[in-house]
Design a protein around this motif. Structure first.
Motif, PDB file in Angstrom:
ATOM      1  N   LEU A 113      -4.293   4.878   3.649  1.00 55.42           N
ATOM      2  CA  LEU A 113      -3.604   3.717   3.092  1.00 55.42           C
ATOM      3  C   LEU A 113      -4.329   3.307   1.819  1.00 55.42           C
ATOM      4  CD1 LEU A 113      -3.264   1.568   6.352  1.00 55.42           C
ATOM      5  CD2 LEU A 113      -1.690   3.315   5.490  1.00 55.42           C
ATOM      6  N   ALA A 122       0.962   5.095   1.481  1.00 62.64           N
ATOM      7  CA  ALA A 122       0.440   5.740   2.680  1.00 62.64           C
ATOM      8  C   ALA A 122       0.712   7.238   2.629  1.00 62.64           C
ATOM      9  CB  ALA A 122       1.086   5.142   3.923  1.00 62.64           C
ATOM     10  N   TYR A 127       0.830  -1.203   0.000  1.00 55.52           N
ATOM     11  CA  TYR A 127       0.000   0.000   0.000  1.00 55.52           C
ATOM     12  C   TYR A 127       0.859   1.245   0.000  1.00 55.52           C
ATOM     13  CZ  TYR A 127       0.671  -0.136   5.126  1.00 55.52           C
ATOM     14  OH  TYR A 127       1.204  -0.192   6.392  1.00 55.52           O
ATOM     15  N   TRP A 152       2.003   2.939  12.955  1.00 58.54           N
ATOM     16  CA  TRP A 152       2.852   3.548  11.928  1.00 58.54           C
ATOM     17  C   TRP A 152       3.779   4.617  12.501  1.00 58.54           C
ATOM     18  CZ3 TRP A 152      -2.223   2.276  11.439  1.00 58.54           C
ATOM     19  CH2 TRP A 152      -2.533   1.326  10.468  1.00 58.54           C
TER      20      TRP A 152
END
Length: 191
Positions: A85, A61, A59, A172
């Motif tokens: 995302l 981000a 993905y 994250w």
């Protein structure tokens, strides 16, 4: 062939918890906008990156926060935030769940995780398997307080728990993150 089938055949027993590499500056499938709005607050793009697993980009981000927000204020969820995302592959909800708990076990002792388990499980129960092009958006407004999860613009989960917001966004942003290079890419425009 879906990514799940490829991963099952190629890396049986491994989970997406091993997402450790990040491409910075890679051309994104569809560029993220430079601005976002959360709870009436204008947010600016703080950084972008790509999470990869083995040879596959999983993905792209993007992180949004108020202009001039400090890194500490962002990491501690003291300011409005939006994390987007955009998936480049099909990923199952179960793989997302495994990766989440793998990171949370590294970041928090059991005594810190367990009080949040119900909230984390509720958020993850609101998730579905994603396909290429799907976008999950986590938004946090500390003034309300309101944490929301949307898939392709449709709200799937809402909570007013600041600890849940800080912990989930911390996957994250906190130490140790899902990917150190992705964390640095997302926070690249902060001081």
């Amino acid at each position: 062939m879906t990514i799940r089938a490829a991963l099952t055949g190629f890396a049986r027993g491994l989970s997406l918890a091993l997402i450790t590499t990040c491409s910075v500056g890679t051309a994104l499938a569809e560029p993220f906008s430079q601005q976002s709005i959360v709870g009436g607050d204008a947010l600016v793009l703080q950084g972008t990156g790509t999470a990869s697993y083995l040879l596959w980009d999983v993905y792209d981000a993007a992180l949004y926060a108020p202009a001039g927000a400090s890194r500490a204020a962002i990491v501690n969820a003291e300011v409005p935030l939006s994390l987007v995302l955009e998936y480049q592959r099909d990923v199952s909800r179960e793989d997302i769940r495994k990766a989440t708990w793998s990171v949370l076990r590294k970041q928090h002792a059991t005594t810190m995780r367990e009080p949040l388990r119900a909230g984390i499980e509720a958020l993850q129960d609101a998730m579905v398997d994603v396909t290429e092009g799907d976008r999950y958006r986590l938004e946090w407004d500390p003034q309300t307080p309101r944490l929301s999860l949307a898939l392709n613009g449709n709200i799937r989960f809402v909570s007013d728990d600041i600890r849940l917001a800080r912990t989930y966004l911390g996957i994250w942003l906190a130490e140790p993150p899902l990917s150190t290079s992705l964390r640095e890419a997302l926070l690249s425009r902060t001081d």
